[in-house]
Motif scaffolding. Structure first.
Motif, mmCIF file in Angstrom:
data_model
loop_
_atom_site.group_PDB
_atom_site.id
_atom_site.type_symbol
_atom_site.label_atom_id
_atom_site.label_comp_id
_atom_site.label_asym_id
_atom_site.label_seq_id
_atom_site.Cartn_x
_atom_site.Cartn_y
_atom_site.Cartn_z
ATOM 1 N N LEU A 116 0.822 -1.214 0.000
ATOM 2 C CA LEU A 116 0.000 0.000 0.000
ATOM 3 C C LEU A 116 0.855 1.263 0.000
ATOM 4 N N GLY A 117 2.077 1.152 0.500
ATOM 5 C CA GLY A 117 2.958 2.316 0.550
ATOM 6 C C GLY A 117 2.783 3.176 1.780
ATOM 7 N N VAL A 118 1.984 2.718 2.755
ATOM 8 C CA VAL A 118 1.798 3.488 3.978
ATOM 9 C C VAL A 118 2.964 3.220 4.922
ATOM 10 N N PRO A 119 3.588 4.246 5.500
ATOM 11 C CA PRO A 119 4.676 4.027 6.456
ATOM 12 C C PRO A 119 4.177 3.297 7.703
ATOM 13 N N VAL A 120 4.959 2.343 8.164
ATOM 14 C CA VAL A 120 4.604 1.531 9.325
ATOM 15 C C VAL A 120 5.707 1.652 10.370
ATOM 16 N N TYR A 121 5.296 1.911 11.604
ATOM 17 C CA TYR A 121 6.234 2.089 12.707
ATOM 18 C C TYR A 121 5.879 1.145 13.853
ATOM 19 N N VAL A 122 6.877 0.553 14.457
ATOM 20 C CA VAL A 122 6.663 -0.234 15.666
ATOM 21 C C VAL A 122 6.613 0.720 16.857
ATOM 22 N N VAL A 123 5.593 0.574 17.672
ATOM 23 C CA VAL A 123 5.478 1.347 18.917
ATOM 24 C C VAL A 123 5.163 0.323 20.007
ATOM 25 N N SER A 124 6.173 -0.022 20.802
ATOM 26 C CA SER A 124 6.038 -1.189 21.667
ATOM 27 C C SER A 124 6.721 -0.993 23.011
ATOM 28 N N ASN A 125 6.112 -1.554 24.055
ATOM 29 C CA ASN A 125 6.775 -1.673 25.349
ATOM 30 C C ASN A 125 7.703 -2.876 25.279
#
Length: 226
Positions: A116-125
């Motif tokens: 899709l080309g959407v930026p994906v970021y991990v946001v994790s404890n």
């Protein structure tokens, strides 16, 4: 596209963490004081060790500090089990007998989001070695950035970790969506920061603040597309 950035939790969302207690017992039985180390007896202390790591890793923000913490944690668990072995052996066994297991749909959904080309970021404890875990799974190619609590020094649901994710992504709150399995850390925390939340409900829980609810990740690309 409905969103310009996707924030993804890891544990319970993309994968689950498991412990091979049987393997742990096999590795450390030769060091048992009374020779009576069993899987049944070891399960509680071994899982307790993992819980300590999850709750306390944010206090150890360098490789050296994390390594010391792991040794102390392994030694404590061994003491509870009546095992005497070098701390290096204890820590190595504890690390080797943990596994990170992707949910069946996780990789295909990550592939679709990439398409899709959407930026994906991990946001994790997670501890400071989150990138190492993702590299081991061959997943770093899917992510445009990582925001890990132990690196930042702040855990979800604190607003600061969402503000940092928005800063890294370079998008306003109303253009991002958080995806996670925890009604408080992932859903309530994101909502309070002005970020929409997709609740991945694998266990039949409730998350009233969720913008969307899915039973697994497969419906996520459709939500992102809008």
């Amino acid at each position: 596209m409905r969103y310009d950035a996707v924030f993804l939790d890891v544990d319970g969302t993309l994968l689950w963490v498991d412990l091979d207690v049987e393997g742990y017992v096999e590795d450390l039985s030769p060091y048992s004081n009374n020779g009576g180390l069993t899987v049944e007896g070891a399960a509680g202390p071994v899982w307790g060790s993992l819980r300590r790591h999850i709750h306390e890793n944010i206090e150890h923000r360098t490789e050296e500090a994390l390594a010391r913490f792991r040794r102390r944690n392994a030694e404590r668990t061994a003491g509870e089990l009546g095992v005497e072995a070098p701390s290096e052996v204890l820590a190595e066994v504890a690390e080797r007998r943990i596994s990170f297991n992707p949910y069946p749909e996780a990789e295909s959904v990550l592939e679709e989001l990439k398409t899709l080309g959407v930026p994906v970021y991990v946001v994790s404890n997670w501890d400071i070695e989150l990138e190492k875990v993702l590299e081991g799974l061959g997943w770093m190619r899917f992510f445009d950035g990582i925001v890990a609590s132990a690196v930042l020094g702040v855990e979800k649901p604190r607003r600061e970790i969402y503000e940092e994710a928005l800063r890294v992504a370079g998008v306003p709150a109303d253009r991002a969506v958080m995806v996670g399995n925890d009604p408080v850390s992932d859903v309530k925390g994101a909502s309070e920061a002005g970020v929409d939340a997709v609740f991945i409900d694998r266990k039949g829980s409730e998350a009233p603040e969720a913008t969307f609810v899915l039973s697994d990740l497969r419906g996520l690309p459709g939500i992102v597309r809008g």
